[in-house]
Structure formats: C-alpha cells, structure tokens
Design an enzyme around this catalytic site. Structure first.
Site, PDB file in Angstrom:
ATOM      1  N   ASP A   1       0.404  -1.116   0.173  1.00  0.00           N
ATOM      2  CA  ASP A   1       0.148  -0.104   0.003  1.00  0.00           C
ATOM      3  C   ASP A   1       0.459   1.699   0.348  1.00  0.00           C
ATOM      4  OD1 ASP A   1      -3.055   0.086  -0.538  1.00  0.00           O
ATOM      5  OD2 ASP A   1      -2.114   2.115   1.708  1.00  0.00           O
TER       6      ASP A   1
ATOM      7  N   ARG B   1       9.476   2.268  -3.666  1.00  0.00           N
ATOM      8  CA  ARG B   1       9.107   0.676  -2.890  1.00  0.00           C
ATOM      9  C   ARG B   1      10.371  -0.092  -3.328  1.00  0.00           C
ATOM     10  NH1 ARG B   1       6.315   1.654  -6.511  1.00  0.00           N
ATOM     11  NH2 ARG B   1       3.922   1.513  -5.115  1.00  0.00           N
TER      12      ARG B   1
HETATM   13  P1  ITT Z   1      -3.407  -2.129  -5.594  1.00  0.00           P
HETATM   14  O1  ITT Z   1      -4.113  -1.659  -4.399  1.00  0.00           O
HETATM   15  O2  ITT Z   1      -3.845  -3.131  -6.400  1.00  0.00           O
HETATM   16  O3  ITT Z   1      -2.192  -2.938  -5.051  1.00  0.00           O
HETATM   17  P2  ITT Z   1      -3.077   0.397  -6.164  1.00  0.00           P
HETATM   18  O4  ITT Z   1      -2.694   1.292  -7.354  1.00  0.00           O
HETATM   19  O5  ITT Z   1      -4.497   0.817  -5.469  1.00  0.00           O
HETATM   20  O6  ITT Z   1      -3.285  -0.971  -6.838  1.00  0.00           O
HETATM   21  P3  ITT Z   1      -2.507   1.665  -3.833  1.00  0.00           P
HETATM   22  O7  ITT Z   1      -4.139   1.601  -3.003  1.00  0.00           O
HETATM   23  O8  ITT Z   1      -1.457   1.458  -2.348  1.00  0.00           O
HETATM   24  O9  ITT Z   1      -2.602   1.085  -4.955  1.00  0.00           O
HETATM   25  O10 ITT Z   1      -2.433   2.768  -4.489  1.00  0.00           O
HETATM   26  C1  ITT Z   1      -0.798   3.670  -4.585  1.00  0.00           C
HETATM   27  C2  ITT Z   1      -1.244   4.626  -5.695  1.00  0.00           C
HETATM   28  O11 ITT Z   1      -0.509   5.492  -4.804  1.00  0.00           O
HETATM   29  C3  ITT Z   1      -1.311   4.573  -7.144  1.00  0.00           C
HETATM   30  O12 ITT Z   1      -2.390   4.029  -7.384  1.00  0.00           O
HETATM   31  C4  ITT Z   1      -0.184   5.556  -7.404  1.00  0.00           C
HETATM   32  O13 ITT Z   1      -1.542   6.592  -7.864  1.00  0.00           O
HETATM   33  C5  ITT Z   1       0.591   6.215  -5.984  1.00  0.00           C
HETATM   34  N1  ITT Z   1       1.782   5.418  -5.918  1.00  0.00           N
HETATM   35  C6  ITT Z   1       2.312   4.586  -5.595  1.00  0.00           C
HETATM   36  N2  ITT Z   1       3.504   4.766  -5.373  1.00  0.00           N
HETATM   37  C7  ITT Z   1       3.825   5.418  -6.996  1.00  0.00           C
HETATM   38  C8  ITT Z   1       4.826   5.086  -7.516  1.00  0.00           C
HETATM   39  O14 ITT Z   1       6.218   4.680  -7.283  1.00  0.00           O
HETATM   40  N3  ITT Z   1       5.208   6.415  -8.550  1.00  0.00           N
HETATM   41  C9  ITT Z   1       3.701   6.901  -8.986  1.00  0.00           C
HETATM   42  N4  ITT Z   1       2.729   6.780  -7.566  1.00  0.00           N
HETATM   43  C10 ITT Z   1       2.635   6.030  -7.401  1.00  0.00           C
END
Ligand code: ITT
Length: 200
Positions: free
Chosen positions: A69, A179
């Site tokens: 997350d 990450r």
């Molecule tokens: P899962 O829950 O299925 O893993 P998700 O995209 O909904 O997918 P999250 O709830 O953890 O996952 O939301 C993470 C969001 O944060 C992601 O969709 C991006 O908008 C942002 N994000 C996270 N890491 C990032 C990165 O390395 N680069 C750019 N944006 C990032």
C-alpha cells in the site's frame, strides 16, 4: 515457494517483479485469479491497508501473499492525497496533476516538499509474517516531466538526480524509491529465512 504478488496495479507489478528478480521464488500474479474481487481498502494508514490486502489475498488463494500500500504525501496539502492517492480526483493523472497545482496555487505555493511511502506486508497462514514501511523524499515539480514509471512520477522531482521519477530509468528508480527500499528489505528477509525459498 510460490509467492502471490497481490496488486492490481500494473506499474507496481512491473517494479516489484524487477526488484524480486533472481530470488528462487515462483511469482504469481492476480491474473491467475480473475474471480477474486478486490478488497475494500478501509484502513486509515498505509500499514492497515497493506496488512488487510495481504491477509485477504492469502486467505482467498491459500498462497503466501505480498501486498503494497503506497501513496504520495504533499506537505503543503496536509499530507494529501496520502492513502487515497489511487482514487483522489479520479484516475486521469493529467487531471490529478492540475488539481495538485491548483490547490498549491490556492495556498500561494508553487512547489512543496513531498514523499512517497510504501508499506509492504507479507501474509501466510492467516498472519503477517513480515512488514516494512519505506519512503523517498522529494518535491512537487512545477511542470510534469518524463514518461517512465507510473502514477504521480512525472510531478515528483528528486533533487539528488536532478530529475522527476518519470525521467529516470527503472533501475535508477528501484535504487532510491520507497518501493525499491521496501521490496529490497523483503528480498533480504526472504533470503535470510530459507524456509521461504526453493532449494534450487
Ligand atoms: P493495489 O491496491 O491493487 O496494489 P492501487 O493502485 O489501488 O493497487 P494503492 O491503493 O496502494 O494501490 O494506491 C497507490 C497509489 O499511489 C497508486 O495508484 C499511485 O497513484 C500512487 N503511487 C504509489 N507508488 C507510486 C509510484 O512509485 N509512482 C507514482 N505513483 C505512485
């Protein structure tokens, strides 16, 4: 060992597969489990949501499952979008970037310190086996730049490299990112506990 990388986000999945590459672990993805509905992310913190997702997918597949997350916290916006990063103001990132710049302008700032956070949780047999939270600090760029990465990368300026995270190569991002550090720590944990690994 077979390990489920429990994310629906293809950008995350690409990065995680790259970071765990070479570990003697068989990685499977949610593509193999199209009938499992996504869990509702009801947590107030990255940790709560990562644990919730890892435990949910481990229960539904019977496999050790790792979930991430993550999100962007912008200091001048009181930490928004934070845990709501994925759905904050929709799914069109050009629109999301405009909203960030408008909200910053309304507070009379052009840029702001910001950080990406990644909480990783590994669940197996109904419990959390390992978790870690990592960050990368930067600032909001005045103009989005770059085509690599995903999500908010084009507006996240990383001063030590003088570029946004969307302007650097995947291996450069893995070396410095939230990450990269979190899954690097998971990788070290799995290596130090060979019960998780195939003998080959
Ligand atoms: P899962 O829950 O299925 O893993 P998700 O995209 O909904 O997918 P999250 O709830 O953890 O996952 O939301 C993470 C969001 O944060 C992601 O969709 C991006 O908008 C942002 N994000 C996270 N890491 C990032 C990165 O390395 N680069 C750019 N944006 C990032």
């Amino acid at each position: 060992m077979t390990l489920l990388v429990a994310t629906t986000n293809q950008g995350k999945l690409r990065e995680i597969a790259g970071i765990l590459e070479g570990l003697p672990v068989d990685l499977v993805t949610l593509r193999q489990y199209p009938d499992i509905a996504e869990p509702e992310e009801t947590g107030q913190t990255f940790g709560e949501n990562a644990r919730l997702k890892a435990l949910y997918y481990a229960r539904h597949t019977g496999l050790p499952s790792v979930a991430d997350d993550s999100g962007l916290e912008i200091a001048a916006l009181d930490g928004a979008p934070g845990v709501h990063s994925a759905r904050w103001h929709g799914s069109d990132y050009a629109h999301k970037f405009r909203m960030i710049h408008e909200l910053l302008a309304a507070r009379s700032v052009t840029g702001s310190p910001a950080r990406f956070v990644c909480h990783v949780a590994l669940a197996s047999d109904g419990r959390i086996e390992y978790e870690t939270e990592q960050e990368v600090c930067g600032e909001i760029a005045a103009v989005p730049r770059g085509t690599h990465g995903f999500g908010y990368d084009p507006i996240f300026y990383y001063a030590p490299l003088g570029r946004t995270l969307a302007e650097i190569e995947p291996h450069e991002k893995a070396a410095i990112s939230h990450r990269g550090k979190a899954f690097g720590a998971l990788r070290a944990h799995l290596s130090a506990h060979p019960v998780w690994l195939r003998s080959s």
